[in-house]
Design a protein around this motif. Structure first.
Motif, short mmCIF file in Angstrom:
data_model
loop_
_atom_site.label_atom_id
_atom_site.label_comp_id
_atom_site.label_asym_id
_atom_site.label_seq_id
_atom_site.Cartn_x
_atom_site.Cartn_y
_atom_site.Cartn_z
N ILE A 141 0.84 -1.20 0.00
CA ILE A 141 0.00 0.00 0.00
C ILE A 141 0.87 1.25 0.00
CG2 ILE A 141 -1.70 1.31 1.32
CD1 ILE A 141 -2.80 -1.34 2.37
N GLN A 142 1.93 1.24 0.82
CA GLN A 142 2.82 2.40 0.89
C GLN A 142 3.47 2.68 -0.46
OE1 GLN A 142 5.43 2.37 4.27
NE2 GLN A 142 6.69 4.05 3.52
N GLU A 143 3.82 1.61 -1.19
CA GLU A 143 4.44 1.80 -2.50
C GLU A 143 3.52 2.52 -3.48
OE1 GLU A 143 5.67 -1.92 -4.09
OE2 GLU A 143 7.05 -2.37 -2.44
N LYS A 144 2.22 2.40 -3.29
CA LYS A 144 1.26 2.93 -4.25
C LYS A 144 0.57 4.23 -3.78
CE LYS A 144 1.82 -0.14 -7.43
NZ LYS A 144 2.39 0.25 -8.77
N LEU A 145 1.13 4.88 -2.77
CA LEU A 145 0.50 6.12 -2.29
C LEU A 145 0.52 7.23 -3.33
CD1 LEU A 145 1.69 6.35 1.44
CD2 LEU A 145 -0.52 5.61 0.55
N ASP A 146 1.57 7.28 -4.14
CA ASP A 146 1.62 8.32 -5.18
C ASP A 146 0.46 8.15 -6.17
OD1 ASP A 146 3.80 9.65 -4.17
OD2 ASP A 146 5.25 8.53 -5.35
N TYR A 147 0.16 6.91 -6.51
CA TYR A 147 -0.97 6.67 -7.40
C TYR A 147 -2.27 7.14 -6.76
CZ TYR A 147 -4.87 4.13 -9.47
OH TYR A 147 -6.08 3.82 -10.02
N VAL A 193 1.50 4.71 8.23
CA VAL A 193 0.77 5.85 8.79
C VAL A 193 1.55 7.14 8.56
CG1 VAL A 193 -0.09 6.91 10.91
CG2 VAL A 193 -0.46 4.48 10.51
N ALA A 194 2.85 7.09 8.83
CA ALA A 194 3.68 8.29 8.65
C ALA A 194 3.70 8.71 7.18
CB ALA A 194 5.10 8.02 9.15
N ALA A 195 3.81 7.75 6.28
CA ALA A 195 3.84 8.07 4.84
C ALA A 195 2.52 8.65 4.37
CB ALA A 195 4.19 6.81 4.04
N ILE A 196 1.41 8.10 4.86
CA ILE A 196 0.09 8.62 4.50
C ILE A 196 -0.05 10.06 4.96
CG2 ILE A 196 -2.37 8.45 5.10
CD1 ILE A 196 -2.04 5.39 5.00
N HIS A 197 0.35 10.36 6.17
CA HIS A 197 0.26 11.73 6.69
C HIS A 197 1.21 12.66 5.95
CE1 HIS A 197 -1.56 10.19 10.74
NE2 HIS A 197 -2.46 10.27 9.76
N ASP A 198 2.37 12.17 5.55
CA ASP A 198 3.31 13.00 4.79
C ASP A 198 2.72 13.42 3.44
OD1 ASP A 198 5.21 12.93 6.75
OD2 ASP A 198 6.42 11.33 5.84
N LYS A 199 1.82 12.61 2.91
CA LYS A 199 1.16 12.94 1.64
C LYS A 199 -0.04 13.86 1.84
CE LYS A 199 3.58 10.15 -1.08
NZ LYS A 199 4.45 10.66 -2.19
N GLY A 200 -0.31 14.23 3.10
CA GLY A 200 -1.47 15.07 3.37
C GLY A 200 -2.77 14.31 3.39
N LEU A 201 -2.71 12.98 3.52
CA LEU A 201 -3.90 12.14 3.53
C LEU A 201 -4.23 11.72 4.96
CD1 LEU A 201 -2.93 9.81 0.53
CD2 LEU A 201 -4.29 11.90 0.45
N LYS A 202 -5.43 11.15 5.13
CA LYS A 202 -5.87 10.62 6.41
C LYS A 202 -6.11 9.13 6.28
CE LYS A 202 -6.08 14.68 8.47
NZ LYS A 202 -5.23 15.04 9.63
#
Length: 639
Positions: A141-147, A193-202
């Motif tokens: 999931i973390q690998e695909k956050l940019d998508y 969680v940290a990566a999601i928040h770094d992207k400005g997501l919840k």
């Protein structure tokens, strides 16, 4: 000699008391007696005598002593401007304070993060495999956050990943505080969680609370470790703090994940929290059916095992825990309720009471239950929710999920774009199940190496990323479920390069939803429905533009919008179209031909908004009323 002596005295006076006066005579120098009465002081010394100086012919100069400065500052021409500036400053401060209070008083409530954009629901075992074991995981999931960010998503919803003995990893949870090893480790979760928040997501996750009353016979037998009932419940020793017994419970579990940085929960199966104590048999739906042949859940009325008295009290206690963690600025914690299978009135009860809040919203899965395309069917789902929703509450819409057949398999591929247009132009929060943005369908194979209900598996096939082996989901030789046979053409990589793909259209729709006040804050007014079409507008006071959405679920139809909205212009521009070729053009509102599965978002200018007109007042809804001021470029509530 006298001249030299005068110079010496002048120097001695300027150095009096070992102080330097920067060339200006000080008072103590003037009061000192001249040791030589016959000598003459410089003119500069004579000017500053014990008598007040005459400043009439003197202008202010740099470095003047304070006595001279005070003389000038007291003059009217200097004093009056100073006093005027002082009172203007005071008045300005009060005006600013008053304006701030007024703006706060008339400003509508800001949209929270869970209202600001679409949610994206992920079944983690099927999204992306990072360790080549054939199962999706948290690192994947973390690998695909940019998508995910390219979809203009604001919130990621990950379904159950707790340690579990069940293969579907949802309801048979063994430990709510552990990640099942198939998905990774707790460190993987913390990094995600940290990566999601770094992207400005919840991030919201599933939580599945379930228990019976402590007076239930099964509970009492299990408590005393009697026979087969011993393992009917998970038992855990109480802890002791300062001599006080602290029992373990679900609220500890909630706090555990909130401290990990989770932004909210989807509470699942809450209607099963309590059961009746009398243990009576539940009534059969078909009373003539032989009792021994009743084997399916839907063959009984579940009046004794669902939605018992006291259940909402437990839900409110969950809300209180969430509120405690929402006190930190910018960290509001979301609470959603999965109320599948409930009637509409029972579903609405999960919003809470006027002064006692429960969920932000119960998840609305009614559109995902539509198995045939119909304008009337879609209309009934929309109006049923909007008319029954308590005033001021926020709606939501979803067209798929882990336990529902995929949209393409239910309705057909030609309805993917129109259904995404529907949920992204309705008021409220749209929720997209992974793969719906590219039009994934159910897998068709029946020979599955799984032992539980295969009907729940068909919509959980691996995400289709590209046309490589296993659709880019995994590099393993075998995946836990097979990929759909159409992955060579229905995948993310292919659709990224196609200007008319479902993915491109979804991205345009979600961008419009996020950026347009008409969609995020505007009124919803429905105009017409029949077996083929649904027509509605989105409008906002202060904005002289209106979006008119026309969706055709039947065969080709000819619509005359002038008959529905008398003051609509003859020409309207096309903001978005499922046929793509029409985007940016215009239509004649008296004669609009729509093909099967075609949808349009039209835009036209008007000052006659429908929600102000008596004929449409009963057909218009808004959750949080707001008006827009183009002059101040802000929203206000003085509509």
């Amino acid at each position: 000699m006298a001249e030299n002596k005068g110079k010496t005295d002048s120097i001695r006076m300027s150095m009096q008391g070992c102080r330097t006066n920067n060339g200006f005579v000080q008072n103590e120098d003037i009061l000192e007696k001249d040791p030589d009465p016959g000598s003459r002081l410089d003119d500069a010394v004579a000017v500053l005598g014990p008598v007040e100086p005459d400043l009439k012919d003197i202008r202010p100069y740099a470095g003047m002593p304070k006595e001279v400065l005070f003389q000038f500052s007291g003059q009217a021409r200097y004093r009056l401007p100073r006093e005027v500036l002082f009172w203007l400053t005071v008045a300005s401060v009060f005006v600013l304070i008053g304006a701030t209070i007024a703006i706060i008083a008339v400003s509508p409530k800001c949209l929270d993060w869970w209202q600001a954009g679409p949610m994206y629901q992920i079944y983690p075992r099927s999204f992306k495999d990072s360790d080549m074991d054939g199962n999706g995981d948290l690192k994947g999931i973390q690998e695909k956050l940019d998508y995910i960010t390219t979809l203009n998503i604001k919130t990621i919803w990950i379904t159950s990943f707790y340690k579990s003995s069940l293969k579907d990893f949802r309801h048979g949870v063994e430990d709510f505080r552990e990640i099942d090893p198939i998905f990774g480790t707790m460190k993987d979760f913390e990094n995600l969680v940290a990566a999601i928040h770094d992207k400005g997501l919840k991030l919201i996750i599933d939580f599945i609370p379930n228990h019976t009353s402590d007076k239930h016979a099964w509970f009492q037998l299990s408590r005393t470790r009697t026979g087969k009932y011993t393992d009917y419940y998970i038992w855990h020793d109480c802890t002791h703090e300062n001599g006080i017994t602290v029992p373990p419970n679900n609220w500890e579990i909630i706090q555990f994940w909130l401290t990990k940085g989770v932004d909210g929960f989807s509470f699942d199966a809450v209607k099963f929290l309590l059961e009746a104590e009398h243990l009576r048999d539940e009534a059969q739906v078909n009373k003539t059916q032989i009792p021994d042949t009743v084997t399916h859940y839907w063959e009984l009325y579940h009046d004794f095992t669902t939605t018992q008295v006291g259940m909402h009290d437990i839900v409110r206690s969950f809300r209180q825990t969430m509120d405690q963690y929402s006190r930190e600025p910018g960290r509001y914690r979301f609470m959603g309720i999965e109320a599948y299978g409930e009637s509409i009135d029972r579903t609405m009860m999960y919003y809470g009471l006027p002064f006692v809040q429960e969920a932000e919203f119960p998840f609305n899965n009614y559109l995902s239950e539509l198995n045939t395309p119909s304008g009337n069917g879609v209309f009934e789902v929309i109006t049923s929710w909007m008319e029954n929703m308590p005033e001021g509450k926020w709606p939501n819409w979803m067209i798929g999920g882990p336990d529902r057949a995929r949209l393409t398999s239910r309705l057909g591929a030609e309805y993917v774009n129109i259904m995404n247009m529907l949920v992204l132009t309705l008021p409220g929060t749209p929720i997209t199940y992974y793969g719906e943005e590219i039009g994934m369908r159910n897998i068709l194979v029946t020979n599955l190496n799984e032992s539980y209900d295969i009907d729940t598996l068909f919509s959980k096939s691996p995400m289709q990323w590209d046309n490589s082996s296993n659709a880019g989901f995994s590099e393993a030789s075998h995946t836990w479920l097979p990929t759909s046979s159409d992955y060579h053409t229905v995948n993310v990589d292919v659709q990224k390069t196609q200007p008319r793909s479902a993915l491109k259209f979804y991205q345009e729709l979600s961008l419009l939803h996020v950026n347009e006040l008409l969609l995020s804050r505007g009124w919803f007014c429905y105009l017409r429905n029949n077996s083929h079409s649904v027509v509605y507008t989105r409008e906002l006071d202060g904005i002289d533009r209106v979006f008119l959405v026309v969706l055709n679920f039947g065969e080709s139809s000819l619509l005359n919008l002038k008959e529905m909205v008398p003051n609509i212009p003859t020409r309207a521009s096309i903001r978005l179209s499922t046929s793509f070729a029409d985007k940016g053009g215009e239509v004649d509102t008296r004669d609009i031909l729509l093909d099967k599965g075609e949808g349009l978002v039209l835009e036209y200018n008007t000052k006659n908004l429908l929600h102000h007109q008596t004929a449409f007042r009963d057909r218009c809804f808004v959750s949080n009323r707001a008006c827009y001021s183009s002059t101040l470029n802000l929203l206000h509530s003085l509509c």
